[in-house]
Scaffold this motif. Sequence first.
Motif, PDB file in Angstrom:
ATOM      1  N   UNK A 222      -0.685   2.401   6.158  1.00  0.00           N
ATOM      2  CA  UNK A 222       0.766   2.402   6.058  1.00  0.00           C
ATOM      3  C   UNK A 222       1.345   0.994   6.087  1.00  0.00           C
ATOM      4  N   UNK A 223       0.590   0.042   6.639  1.00  0.00           N
ATOM      5  CA  UNK A 223       1.084  -1.331   6.712  1.00  0.00           C
ATOM      6  C   UNK A 223       0.790  -2.120   5.446  1.00  0.00           C
ATOM      7  N   UNK A 224      -0.233  -1.733   4.717  1.00  0.00           N
ATOM      8  CA  UNK A 224      -0.653  -2.478   3.538  1.00  0.00           C
ATOM      9  C   UNK A 224      -0.791  -1.542   2.346  1.00  0.00           C
ATOM     10  N   UNK A 225       0.318  -0.990   1.841  1.00  0.00           N
ATOM     11  CA  UNK A 225       0.202  -0.046   0.725  1.00  0.00           C
ATOM     12  C   UNK A 225      -0.176  -0.775  -0.566  1.00  0.00           C
ATOM     13  N   UNK A 226      -0.924  -0.114  -1.439  1.00  0.00           N
ATOM     14  CA  UNK A 226      -1.280  -0.729  -2.718  1.00  0.00           C
ATOM     15  C   UNK A 226      -0.081  -0.724  -3.664  1.00  0.00           C
ATOM     16  N   UNK A 227      -0.165  -1.494  -4.747  1.00  0.00           N
ATOM     17  CA  UNK A 227       0.910  -1.507  -5.740  1.00  0.00           C
ATOM     18  C   UNK A 227       0.878  -0.235  -6.569  1.00  0.00           C
ATOM     19  N   UNK A 228      -0.332   0.198  -6.935  1.00  0.00           N
ATOM     20  CA  UNK A 228      -0.501   1.435  -7.699  1.00  0.00           C
ATOM     21  C   UNK A 228      -1.439   2.320  -6.906  1.00  0.00           C
ATOM     22  N   UNK A 229      -1.048   3.573  -6.738  1.00  0.00           N
ATOM     23  CA  UNK A 229      -1.864   4.486  -5.955  1.00  0.00           C
ATOM     24  C   UNK A 229      -2.702   5.405  -6.815  1.00  0.00           C
ATOM     25  N   UNK A 230      -3.953   5.552  -6.472  1.00  0.00           N
ATOM     26  CA  UNK A 230      -4.839   6.535  -7.094  1.00  0.00           C
ATOM     27  C   UNK A 230      -4.820   7.794  -6.236  1.00  0.00           C
ATOM     28  N   UNK A 231      -5.280   8.922  -6.763  1.00  0.00           N
ATOM     29  CA  UNK A 231      -5.307  10.140  -5.947  1.00  0.00           C
ATOM     30  C   UNK A 231      -6.047   9.926  -4.623  1.00  0.00           C
TER      31      UNK A 231
END
Length: 168
Positions: free
Chosen positions: A67-76
């Motif tokens: 939750x602190x380091x979310x990616x720019x694009x999320x995969x399933x």
Amino acid sequence: MTAALLAAASACGGDDGKSAEPDPRGPSASATASGASAKPGEGDSDKSNNGSKPSKQPTPVSQTRPYLYPPKVGNPGVVCGTAQNNQGAQYGLKVVQGKPDCSQVRTAFTTYFGYIAEVELRGYGYDGRQLKSSGGWACGPHVKGDTTMKSIDCAKSGARVNASLLPS
């Protein structure tokens, strides 16, 4: 009595001007002063694994606290960070399908929560229907008609993200 005072003075370093070293049994003594190492595996070598380094690699912080380091694009299966409703409740945003832009996902959920707060402020209750945001996201309860706000889905162009209420 003078013998007791002399013994106490010599134990503290006496008056010879030299500073006394801390007692290794005292509360400020480090664990290494008493002969124990601070952590297993530190120091010369770990006897349990014949001096070799542990085979397990440390888990990156981005995986232990996604939750602190979310990616720019999320995969399933990837967590796209969190969103917060107007009551301060935190929701974890998990990609269910597609590869959405995580910042757009967070914006879509924030817009959705703002709409719900506005409806409730006007004195109307939220009826659990799906809402379409200006960004093209359609958001609504995970289960049709559910008004508990524990699980919400937002979808756009084949991507779907679920927001689940995080324990407080």
